[in-house]
Design a protein around this motif. Sequence first.
Motif, PDB file in Angstrom:
ATOM      1  N   ASP A   1       0.832  -1.208   0.000  1.00  8.82           N
ATOM      2  CA  ASP A   1       0.000   0.000   0.000  1.00  8.82           C
ATOM      3  C   ASP A   1       0.867   1.259   0.000  1.00  8.82           C
ATOM      4  O   ASP A   1       0.578   2.226  -0.728  1.00  8.82           O
ATOM      5  CB  ASP A   1      -0.929   0.015   1.217  1.00  8.82           C
ATOM      6  N   PHE A   2       1.907   1.237   0.821  1.00  9.64           N
ATOM      7  CA  PHE A   2       2.817   2.376   0.892  1.00  9.64           C
ATOM      8  C   PHE A   2       3.451   2.639  -0.474  1.00  9.64           C
ATOM      9  O   PHE A   2       3.473   3.784  -0.946  1.00  9.64           O
ATOM     10  CB  PHE A   2       3.910   2.119   1.944  1.00  9.64           C
ATOM     11  N   GLY A   3       3.946   1.590  -1.110  1.00  7.03           N
ATOM     12  CA  GLY A   3       4.577   1.734  -2.428  1.00  7.03           C
ATOM     13  C   GLY A   3       3.602   2.263  -3.472  1.00  7.03           C
ATOM     14  O   GLY A   3       3.946   3.149  -4.267  1.00  7.03           O
ATOM     15  N   ALA A   4       2.388   1.765  -3.466  1.00  3.48           N
ATOM     16  CA  ALA A   4       1.381   2.207  -4.438  1.00  3.48           C
ATOM     17  C   ALA A   4       1.007   3.667  -4.202  1.00  3.48           C
ATOM     18  O   ALA A   4       0.925   4.460  -5.156  1.00  3.48           O
ATOM     19  CB  ALA A   4       0.139   1.324  -4.343  1.00  3.48           C
ATOM     20  N   LYS A   5       0.811   4.019  -2.938  1.00  2.52           N
ATOM     21  CA  LYS A   5       0.463   5.408  -2.627  1.00  2.52           C
ATOM     22  C   LYS A   5       1.614   6.359  -2.970  1.00  2.52           C
ATOM     23  O   LYS A   5       1.379   7.457  -3.458  1.00  2.52           O
ATOM     24  CB  LYS A   5       0.078   5.546  -1.157  1.00  2.52           C
ATOM     25  N   GLN A   6       2.843   5.934  -2.715  1.00  4.74           N
ATOM     26  CA  GLN A   6       4.002   6.773  -3.037  1.00  4.74           C
ATOM     27  C   GLN A   6       4.154   6.945  -4.547  1.00  4.74           C
ATOM     28  O   GLN A   6       4.467   8.027  -5.022  1.00  4.74           O
ATOM     29  CB  GLN A   6       5.285   6.191  -2.441  1.00  4.74           C
ATOM     30  N   ALA A   7       3.926   5.881  -5.298  1.00  8.56           N
ATOM     31  CA  ALA A   7       4.018   5.972  -6.758  1.00  8.56           C
ATOM     32  C   ALA A   7       2.954   6.931  -7.294  1.00  8.56           C
ATOM     33  O   ALA A   7       3.231   7.765  -8.165  1.00  8.56           O
ATOM     34  CB  ALA A   7       3.858   4.592  -7.381  1.00  8.56           C
ATOM     35  N   GLU A   8       1.756   6.828  -6.757  1.00 11.31           N
ATOM     36  CA  GLU A   8       0.674   7.723  -7.182  1.00 11.31           C
ATOM     37  C   GLU A   8       0.990   9.176  -6.802  1.00 11.31           C
ATOM     38  O   GLU A   8       0.822  10.092  -7.614  1.00 11.31           O
ATOM     39  CB  GLU A   8      -0.639   7.287  -6.522  1.00 11.31           C
ATOM     40  N   ALA A   9       1.475   9.361  -5.582  1.00 11.22           N
ATOM     41  CA  ALA A   9       1.822  10.709  -5.127  1.00 11.22           C
ATOM     42  C   ALA A   9       2.965  11.289  -5.963  1.00 11.22           C
ATOM     43  O   ALA A   9       2.968  12.481  -6.281  1.00 11.22           O
ATOM     44  CB  ALA A   9       2.210  10.683  -3.651  1.00 11.22           C
ATOM     45  N   THR A  10       3.914  10.443  -6.333  1.00  8.84           N
ATOM     46  CA  THR A  10       5.036  10.899  -7.147  1.00  8.84           C
ATOM     47  C   THR A  10       4.546  11.394  -8.500  1.00  8.84           C
ATOM     48  O   THR A  10       4.962  12.461  -8.974  1.00  8.84           O
ATOM     49  CB  THR A  10       6.080   9.777  -7.325  1.00  8.84           C
ATOM     50  N   MET A  11       3.663  10.649  -9.111  1.00 17.71           N
ATOM     51  CA  MET A  11       3.117  11.073 -10.407  1.00 17.71           C
ATOM     52  C   MET A  11       2.360  12.393 -10.275  1.00 17.71           C
ATOM     53  O   MET A  11       2.518  13.293 -11.096  1.00 17.71           O
ATOM     54  CB  MET A  11       2.199   9.989 -10.982  1.00 17.71           C
ATOM     55  N   GLU A  12       1.545  12.493  -9.238  1.00 18.92           N
ATOM     56  CA  GLU A  12       0.788  13.732  -9.029  1.00 18.92           C
ATOM     57  C   GLU A  12       1.713  14.928  -8.802  1.00 18.92           C
ATOM     58  O   GLU A  12       1.522  15.998  -9.385  1.00 18.92           O
ATOM     59  CB  GLU A  12      -0.144  13.584  -7.818  1.00 18.92           C
ATOM     60  N   ARG A  13       2.741  14.732  -7.966  1.00 15.16           N
ATOM     61  CA  ARG A  13       3.645  15.839  -7.642  1.00 15.16           C
ATOM     62  C   ARG A  13       4.510  16.214  -8.848  1.00 15.16           C
ATOM     63  O   ARG A  13       4.760  17.389  -9.095  1.00 15.16           O
ATOM     64  CB  ARG A  13       4.538  15.494  -6.457  1.00 15.16           C
ATOM     65  N   MET A  14       4.949  15.229  -9.601  1.00 13.46           N
ATOM     66  CA  MET A  14       5.760  15.537 -10.790  1.00 13.46           C
ATOM     67  C   MET A  14       4.924  16.309 -11.818  1.00 13.46           C
ATOM     68  O   MET A  14       5.412  17.241 -12.453  1.00 13.46           O
ATOM     69  CB  MET A  14       6.326  14.257 -11.420  1.00 13.46           C
ATOM     70  N   THR A  15       3.655  15.951 -11.922  1.00 14.23           N
ATOM     71  CA  THR A  15       2.759  16.689 -12.814  1.00 14.23           C
ATOM     72  C   THR A  15       2.594  18.122 -12.318  1.00 14.23           C
ATOM     73  O   THR A  15       2.615  19.075 -13.107  1.00 14.23           O
ATOM     74  CB  THR A  15       1.393  15.986 -12.904  1.00 14.23           C
TER      75      THR A  15
END
Length: 152
Positions: A85-99
Amino acid sequence: MTKQTQDFEAMLRNAMDAFPVKGDAFEAGFKRSAELNEKLTQIAVDAAGRSTELSSEWTKDTLARVTDLTRAKQDPADYAQSFADFGAKQAEATMERMTAFAEIAKATQMATIEALMEAGKSSTEAASKNATAAAKKTASTAKSAASNASAS
């Protein structure tokens, strides 16, 4: 035997006197340059502030997820699920923040281009105005010289 040192100040003063320059042109150019620098600085400060806020928000979210990740679990399988869950949430957050960072960069780039184009337009208008004034003065001087020549 003594060596004489050259008076560079006098040389520079003589050189500047040989090339008369209108001070108001330099003053106007300096003002335009200062205004452009002010706009560009404001753009950079705004982008830095927005980026800092985004980074701070991202850090807080990550720390909250780490807190959830490190909580004691009853079942060993819960640890694996928590890591997933942590990895999935971090990957999603990374995409959002990079955007979001890309949007900040895009907005900054557009604001910079607009400021530079506005400054270029202002400089072009000033140069055109000065060229027109110089042309009128030259025509007037030529006309006056021609009338003086014909009168002689």
